[in-house]
Scaffold this active site. Structure first.
Site, short mmCIF file in Angstrom:
data_model
loop_
_atom_site.label_atom_id
_atom_site.label_comp_id
_atom_site.label_asym_id
_atom_site.label_seq_id
_atom_site.Cartn_x
_atom_site.Cartn_y
_atom_site.Cartn_z
CE LYS A 154 8.30 -9.68 -3.28
NZ LYS A 154 8.23 -9.76 -4.51
CB ILE A 155 1.15 -6.75 0.93
CG1 ILE A 155 1.99 -6.07 0.75
CG2 ILE A 155 0.04 -6.48 2.00
CD1 ILE A 155 2.00 -4.28 0.62
CB THR A 232 -3.92 -2.18 4.58
OG1 THR A 232 -3.72 -3.46 3.94
CG2 THR A 232 -4.67 -2.02 5.83
CB SER A 233 -4.33 -1.44 -1.16
OG SER A 233 -3.43 -1.61 -2.24
NE ARG A 234 -1.01 3.83 -3.48
CZ ARG A 234 0.02 3.15 -2.78
NH1 ARG A 234 -0.19 3.01 -1.41
NH2 ARG A 234 1.30 3.54 -2.86
CG ASP A 258 -3.27 2.45 7.08
OD1 ASP A 258 -3.15 2.99 8.34
OD2 ASP A 258 -2.22 2.56 6.43
CD GLU A 263 -3.95 8.54 2.05
OE1 GLU A 263 -2.70 8.51 2.28
OE2 GLU A 263 -4.75 7.68 2.23
CG HIS A 295 -0.95 5.98 4.12
ND1 HIS A 295 -1.34 6.34 2.93
CD2 HIS A 295 0.09 5.00 4.19
CE1 HIS A 295 -0.75 5.80 1.93
NE2 HIS A 295 -0.13 4.72 2.65
CD GLN A 296 -0.81 3.43 12.84
OE1 GLN A 296 -1.48 4.14 13.07
NE2 GLN A 296 -0.46 2.53 13.59
CB ALA A 297 -0.32 -0.44 6.92
#
Length: 329
Positions: A154-155, A232-234, A258, A263, A295-297
Site C-alpha cells: 500500500k505504501i 522510511t520502512s525499517r 526516517d 534506533e 521515525h515520524q513518517a
C-alpha cells in the site's frame, strides 16, 4: 479489558483515550519500553499494547505469560520485534494494525526526497541568518528521473502514484506482481536492473530474514553512481556501515532516512541534553548530504486516529472471543 500500553507518549494517551470512549476499556500507560526488565509491569493486565521499538523476544514473552497476559496488540503494521513462534507456544495472541495511513509514509518519503534534493532545510537556516547566497543549494528536476521502489504494498503504491505525478519513471520490485500496479505506469523490474537504472531508490518492504540488509556493500556497488537512497520502512533493511562507505566513495550522493537499525536507544526521546554514544549514527550526522528524521513518517492526525481505532477494535474482537481481527498468530 485491562490493557497496559508500553512506550506511551502523550499523543498516544490522547488518541487512545479519545477512541476508547466507544469501548470503555481500562487503559493504563507507561513511558517505559517493553523489555525483560519492564515486562513485570504487565502483572494483572489481560493485554498489552506495544510499538516498534519494544522487545517481545522469547525471554520477555515468558515473563508476560507469567503475569497472565493473553494478548499483545501491536500499534504498528510490522511485527519483526515479536517472537511469533514463542507467542504461539505460550498461547499469547498477537494482533496488529495492517494499514493505518499509507499516505502518511508515502508523503513523508517524498518530503525527504524534495528536502534533500532542493536543500530546503539548509536554505531555511541560511535565510534566518541573513544569508541569501545560492551557492551549494543547486538541486535537480525530479521530472524525468527514474525512481526504484523496493516493495509495492500500500505504501509503495501510494509513493509510486505521487512520483508518477511528478513525471518520474517508476521501477518497482516486489515478490508478487499486481496488474493494477502495472496499469498505473509502474514497470516491474529485477533488483539488479532497478539498482542499475534508478536515480533514486526508496525502500517500502517489510523486515524479514530475506530483506535484512537488502542494501549492503554488494547492492550499493550495483547502483548508479550518485544515487539517492531513501528509507522510511525499517532500519535493518540497510547495512549502515556499508551506506557510510557508499557516502564516502560518493556512490551514494544523497541519503534520507526516517528509520535506523539501532534506533531503539535514540528515537522517540528528547536527548538534546545528553551525549549520544552511538558512533555510527553520529558519523551519519556528519555528512551534509544526509537527512535524518526520527521515525515520524507515520505521524499524522489521520494515521494516529486509525491506529488507535483499529488497535482497540482488535482488543474488542479478542474480548468477544471467536475469530480475532488482524491476528498475526
Amino acid at each position: 479489558m485491562k490493557t497496559l500500553f508500553f512506550s506511551a507518549k502523550q499523543y498516544d494517551k490522547n488518541s487512545f483515550t479519545d477512541q476508547n470512549k466507544t469501548h470503555n476499556f481500562q487503559l493504563e500507560f507507561v513511558e517505559e519500553p517493553l523489555n525483560r526488565h519492564t515486562a513485570v509491569l504487565a502483572k494483572g493486565f489481560d493485554a498489552i499494547c506495544i510499538f516498534v521499538n519494544d522487545s517481545a523476544n522469547a525471554e520477555v514473552l515468558d515473563v508476560l505469560a507469567e503475569q497472565g497476559v493473553k494478548l499483545i496488540a501491536l500499534r504498528s503494521a510490522g511485527y519483526n520485534h515479536v517472537d511469533l513462534s514463542k507467542a504461539k507456544e505460550l498461547g499469547i495472541k498477537v494482533v496488529r494494525v495492517p494499514a493505518y495511513s499509507p499516505y502518511s509514509v508515502a508523503e513523508h518519503t517524498v518530503a525527504l526526497i524534495l528536502t534533500i534534493n532542493r536543500k530546503t532545510h539548509r536554505a531555511y537556516n541560511r535565510v534566518r541568518e541573513g544569508n541569501f547566497s545560492l551557492n551549494g543549494l543547486m538541486g535537480f528536476d525530479l521530472h524525468g528521473k527514474t525512481v526504484g521502489l523496493i516493495g509495492l504494498g500500500k505504501i509503495g503504491v501510494c509513493t509510486a502514484k505521487i512520483l508518477l505525478g511528478f513525471g518520474c519513471k517508476v521501477l518497482g520490485y516486489d515478490v508478487e506482481e499486481q496488474e493494477e500496479v502495472k496499469q498505473l505506469g509502474v514497470e516491474y523490474s529485477s533488483l539488479d536492473n532497478l539498482y542499475l537504472k534508478s536515480d533514486i531508490i526508496s525502500l517500502h518492504c517489510p523486515l524479514t530474514p530475506d530483506t535484512h540488509h537488502i542494501i549492503d556493500s554488494s547492492s550499493i556497488a550495483k547502483m548508479k553512481k550518485g544515487v539517492m537512497l531513501i528509507n522510511t520502512s525499517r532500519g535493518a533493511l540497510v547495512d549502515t556501515q556499508a551506506v557510510i562507505d557508499g557516502l564516502k566513495s560518493e556512490y551514494i550522493k544523497y541519503l534520507g532516512i526516517d528509520v535506523y537499525e539501532e534506533e531503539a536507544d535514540l528515537f522517540f526521546e528528547d536527548l538534546s541534553d545528553k551525549v549520544i554514544k552511538d558512533d555510527v549514527f553520529m558519523r551519519l550526522l556528519s555528512f551534509n548530504n544526509v537527512l535524518i528524521t526520527g521515525h515520524q513518517a507515520f505521524f499524522t492526525e489521520e494515521a494516529m486516529r486509525e491506529i488507535s481505532r483499529v488497535t482497540l477494535g482488535n482488543i474488542a474482537s479478542f474480548e468477544r472471543g471467536g475469530e480475532v481481527e488482524n491476528e498475526v498468530v
